[in-house]
Design a protein around this motif. Structure first.
Motif, short mmCIF file in Angstrom:
data_model
loop_
_atom_site.label_atom_id
_atom_site.label_comp_id
_atom_site.label_asym_id
_atom_site.label_seq_id
_atom_site.Cartn_x
_atom_site.Cartn_y
_atom_site.Cartn_z
N LEU A 151 1.18 -1.44 -0.08
CA LEU A 151 0.24 0.18 -0.02
C LEU A 151 0.34 0.92 -0.04
O LEU A 151 0.29 2.50 -1.03
N GLU A 152 1.73 1.16 0.75
CA GLU A 152 2.71 2.30 1.08
C GLU A 152 3.14 2.65 -0.45
O GLU A 152 3.27 3.79 -1.04
N THR A 153 4.03 1.75 -1.04
CA THR A 153 4.45 1.96 -2.79
C THR A 153 3.09 2.53 -3.12
O THR A 153 4.00 3.23 -3.74
N LEU A 154 2.59 1.78 -3.48
CA LEU A 154 0.93 1.70 -4.55
C LEU A 154 1.23 3.77 -4.44
O LEU A 154 0.54 4.55 -5.00
N ILE A 155 0.74 3.88 -3.22
CA ILE A 155 0.27 5.67 -2.52
C ILE A 155 2.00 6.59 -2.67
O ILE A 155 1.67 7.42 -3.48
N ASP A 156 2.84 6.38 -2.63
CA ASP A 156 4.41 6.73 -1.83
C ASP A 156 4.75 6.93 -3.58
O ASP A 156 4.87 8.09 -3.68
N VAL A 157 5.51 6.08 -4.44
CA VAL A 157 5.73 5.93 -5.33
C VAL A 157 4.72 5.92 -6.81
O VAL A 157 5.37 7.05 -7.27
N PHE A 158 3.60 5.17 -6.61
CA PHE A 158 2.12 5.58 -8.00
C PHE A 158 1.39 6.87 -7.77
O PHE A 158 0.76 6.29 -8.43
N GLY A 159 1.44 7.15 -6.43
CA GLY A 159 0.35 8.40 -6.80
C GLY A 159 -0.90 7.90 -6.50
O GLY A 159 -1.80 8.38 -6.56
N GLY A 160 -0.71 6.44 -5.78
CA GLY A 160 -2.02 6.13 -5.64
C GLY A 160 -2.27 5.22 -6.67
O GLY A 160 -3.96 4.49 -6.48
N GLY A 161 -2.09 4.96 -7.75
CA GLY A 161 -2.54 4.93 -9.37
C GLY A 161 -2.79 5.33 -9.89
O GLY A 161 -3.55 6.33 -9.74
#
Ligand code: ADP
Length: 334
Positions: A265-275
């Protein structure tokens, strides 16, 4: 006859094997599936016919192998176990097919990972209990047909979508396993604690169950950890306070998410702006296999609506922000 253990068998699966129910009546939850299997077993005994081939699908640890391994006990027959990745060529099937007994069971885990040549090789075995073996090569090659004992093929898959149509059609029963309720998991925890001679309070069983991602295998692992934790630091019994402390030490959060869930969830939010983002990009960033994400991590996050799937990829929901203790961004104006 117990064949080679499925690939990747290690410590935790030994625990699983020791705790696995032996009969259908001991299987907790999945009532509709269990009832249909009871009917199929009763019919097979009355009609003196082998059980029709069965495919179980669902995320890892929900009981596919458990169902497959209680059936021979119900039928009074033997089972051989193998897995798709272990069957790289048709000849790998021969020891299993020639060891069959009348009415016995052949279990293939991860059947979606069986190569197409092996799949095609077993079609006649599934349909007519016969295989065609090619002897020699080129001009002198000839095919001999070998009759097999009548048997039941049980397949398990985490990806029913990856099965070919012809393969899927050859199974008489298709059973989909669902995540378990907290009450069902608490029952499993209590039964298994008794098997492990570990005293546990109802509150502790509930706490372990609540934080087990809806999955019996995870509940077993949490129980095992709490048991070790108590043996090392307390008196061996699992109280609610011990369960809490043990799970906190294992970095399982209050909602039952573990390190990998939160990292996802952190990667999806922090790296990918939430998808939205594709699973391959997420997997590469997390340094995990894409299969691990889609088979093991995502099904539970989807079911609990921490993420949703869109045509363009995975997207986090406000629930994901909440579970990470973050503020969700304001909705963009239309
Ligand atoms: P799968 O094959 O779907 O990955 P398993 O059948 O290996 O999952 O289940 C993992 C473990 O969880 C089993 O060894 C068993 O101890 C426990 N388990 C799974 N389903 C049930 C169930 N319905 N009732 C009781 N225990 C279960």
């Amino acid at each position: 006859v117990i064949g080679p253990a499925p690939a990747g068998d290690d410590g935790p699966s030994k625990v699983d094997a020791a705790l696995r129910p032996k009969f259908l009546r001991e299987v907790v939850g999945q009532r509709k599936v269990a009832e249909r299997l009871e009917i199929a077993v009763a019919a097979s005994k009355k009609l003196k016919e082998p059980l029709g081939h069965i495919i179980f699908d669902g995320p890892p640890g929900l009981g596919k192998t458990t169902f497959a391994t209680v059936l021979p006990n119900e039928l009074g027959t033997s089972i051989q176990l193998t897995s798709g990745p272990a069957l790289s060529k048709p000849a790998d099937m021969l020891p299993f097919l020639t060891n069959l007994e009348e009415g016995s069971i052949l279990f293939i885990d991860e059947i979606h990972r069986m190569p197409r040549v092996v799949e095609e090789f077993i079609y006649p075995a599934m349909e007519d209990f016969r295989i065609d073996i090619v002897l020699g090569e080129g001009m002198s090659a000839r095919t001999i047909s070998m009759q097999l004992k009548r048997f039941t093929l049980i397949g398990a898959t985490t990806r029913s979508g990856m099965l070919s149509g012809p393969m899927r059609d050859r199974f008489k029963m298709h059973e989909h396993l669902e995540f378990y309720s907290v009450e069902e998991l608490a029952t499993i925890v209590r039964i298994n604690a008794a098997k492990l001679n570990t005293p546990i309070t109802d509150g502790a069983a509930h706490e372990l169950a609540r934080r087990s991602r809806g999955t019996p295998r995870v509940a077993n692992a949490r129980l095992h950890w709490a048991r070790n934790y108590s043996a090392a630091l307390h008196d061996g019994a699992i109280t609610e306070a011990v369960a809490h402390a043990a799970l906190d030490k294992a970095e399982v959060d209050a909602d039952g998410l573990d390190k990998n869930d939160r990292r996802y969830l952190e990667t999806l939010i922090d790296v990918f702006g939430g998808g939205p983002t594709g699973v391959e990009a997420l997997a590469a960033t997390m340094n995990l296999a894409a299969d691990t994400l889609s088979d093991e991590i995502e099904p539970y996050l989807l079911r609990e609506q921490y993420i949703v799937r869109s045509p363009r990829g995975r997207v986090v929901t406000p629930r994901a922000f909440a579970v990470l203790g973050r503020q969700s961004p304001p909705k963009p104006r239309p």
